[in-house]
Motif scaffolding. Sequence first.
Motif, PDB file in Angstrom:
ATOM      1  N   ASP A   1      47.366  52.877  37.284  1.00  0.00           N
ATOM      2  CA  ASP A   1      46.228  53.131  36.412  1.00  0.00           C
ATOM      3  C   ASP A   1      45.574  54.479  36.687  1.00  0.00           C
ATOM      4  OD1 ASP A   1      46.415  50.927  34.830  1.00  0.00           O
ATOM      5  OD2 ASP A   1      44.895  49.753  35.869  1.00  0.00           O
TER       6      ASP A   1
ATOM      7  N   SER B   1      47.541  40.208  30.891  1.00  0.00           N
ATOM      8  CA  SER B   1      47.974  41.062  31.998  1.00  0.00           C
ATOM      9  C   SER B   1      47.218  40.839  33.307  1.00  0.00           C
ATOM     10  CB  SER B   1      47.902  42.529  31.590  1.00  0.00           C
ATOM     11  OG  SER B   1      48.929  42.854  30.687  1.00  0.00           O
TER      12      SER B   1
ATOM     13  N   VAL C   1      53.805  44.658  34.518  1.00  0.00           N
ATOM     14  CA  VAL C   1      52.586  44.390  35.281  1.00  0.00           C
ATOM     15  C   VAL C   1      52.831  43.722  36.634  1.00  0.00           C
ATOM     16  CG1 VAL C   1      51.214  44.237  33.181  1.00  0.00           C
ATOM     17  CG2 VAL C   1      52.215  42.157  34.145  1.00  0.00           C
TER      18      VAL C   1
ATOM     19  N   HIS D   1      51.415  49.497  30.633  1.00  0.00           N
ATOM     20  CA  HIS D   1      51.662  48.182  31.247  1.00  0.00           C
ATOM     21  C   HIS D   1      52.579  47.332  30.378  1.00  0.00           C
ATOM     22  CE1 HIS D   1      48.999  48.865  34.541  1.00  0.00           C
ATOM     23  NE2 HIS D   1      47.894  48.868  33.826  1.00  0.00           N
TER      24      HIS D   1
ATOM     25  N   THR E   1      48.981  48.166  40.695  1.00  0.00           N
ATOM     26  CA  THR E   1      48.278  48.414  39.436  1.00  0.00           C
ATOM     27  C   THR E   1      47.288  49.565  39.588  1.00  0.00           C
ATOM     28  OG1 THR E   1      48.482  46.094  38.744  1.00  0.00           O
ATOM     29  CG2 THR E   1      46.747  47.397  37.705  1.00  0.00           C
TER      30      THR E   1
END
Length: 413
Positions: free
Chosen positions: A223, A191, A313, A302, A219
């Motif tokens: 996250d 990833s 991703v 993801h 990302t």
Amino acid sequence: MTDREIIVNFIREGETDEQRLGLELEHFILNEMEEGIEFEVLSELIRMTGERLGARLTVTDGHVVGYDTGDYTVSVEPACQFEISIAPFSSIAKIEAVYREFRLLWDPVFGSLGYTLVTRGVHPGVESGRIHPTELPLIPKNRYYFMDRYFRGTGKYGAHMMRASASAQISMDYSSEEDMVRKLRLLTILSPVLMQLMENKTNPDSRLAEHGGKHLLRTQIWDDLDPDRTGFFPGAFHGQFGYEKYADLLLSRPLVVLTDEGKTTYAGEKTLTELLSLSGLSEDPKRQKKVVEHLLSMFFHHIRLKRYLEVRVADSVPIRKALGYAALLKGLLYDPRNLKRLERMLSGHLIDVEEAVYRTEIQGENAIIYSGKRVYAWVRDMIHLAEEALPEEERVYLKELQVGGARKVRPAG
């Protein structure tokens, strides 16, 4: 049959020996001032276009929000992101042809109103700091209102995720539970490499926050959204991981939103088990299936498991790069020899994934991750492996992939 068994059986039904790829690509609809289209206008355009095509319209909360042609579906995401979901095909050329057909249809429609379909990981105006994501209105869909309400309390980027992010997602088949686990683990370790490869920013120096890294902005948003349902799947490298463990997590975490019998309600911290029993819906299999599908859709790891593996991703990118990405994953994950090679190359790095993502957020393609190699060197190696596995007519798509020193080719168009 228990609720866990119902979910496991649903996922198991996705097993197939086919090796198809599905592509979902989200777009921002923007004018020259980076202002978005109004939902009411977009909804009417979708209705008229869908009817002209003879497609099945999707109506939610009284509004037309998409259509389905069989080859692809169109949908409207939380802040009018315009998504095409292309049905799974084994041929990348077929995926390209479907997308080209979609653009030939819609580019003149949006162009006549002064709008363009823009592919970026983060809304350009939000990335630059010119506008705050809360300035982008949500479409009138109860699911999104409830999600927005909940995620404002789980992380600092809830508003960004709902309104200002866009991705390119690839779905992949698995032939068995063992094959699913094998692919999910490899995709998890890969990833950080894939995230950097598919980064698509407007300004290379932009950041979301003063102390945040200037890479992988989308990302970073995801996250920090909600640890119950984002990031990498917890326990994926545990020896007992499989369908049952996946089902257990889904049943044990807050559902946020429940959609059942055409009605969407706020679930908040309650789990599905606290709201209803899947086994209690056994006399209505269609309803049961829809609830399971909804449950799976409320988790955003993801690498997500449905009746296929969904690789989430990548930033939204131009179609040629998206096709190169699809070719890369096909060459790596659908080739038995490459699966074994990847396992040998990556098996010692199961615990290093989070650290590799963090380093890549800070240093981008020059981050040193697994085995002391830089991200761009891993990209080079992955492209080389895929080239060996793909037929000649699909190898050409890999030319659209580049990260720094990994490959010097013309930019994706």
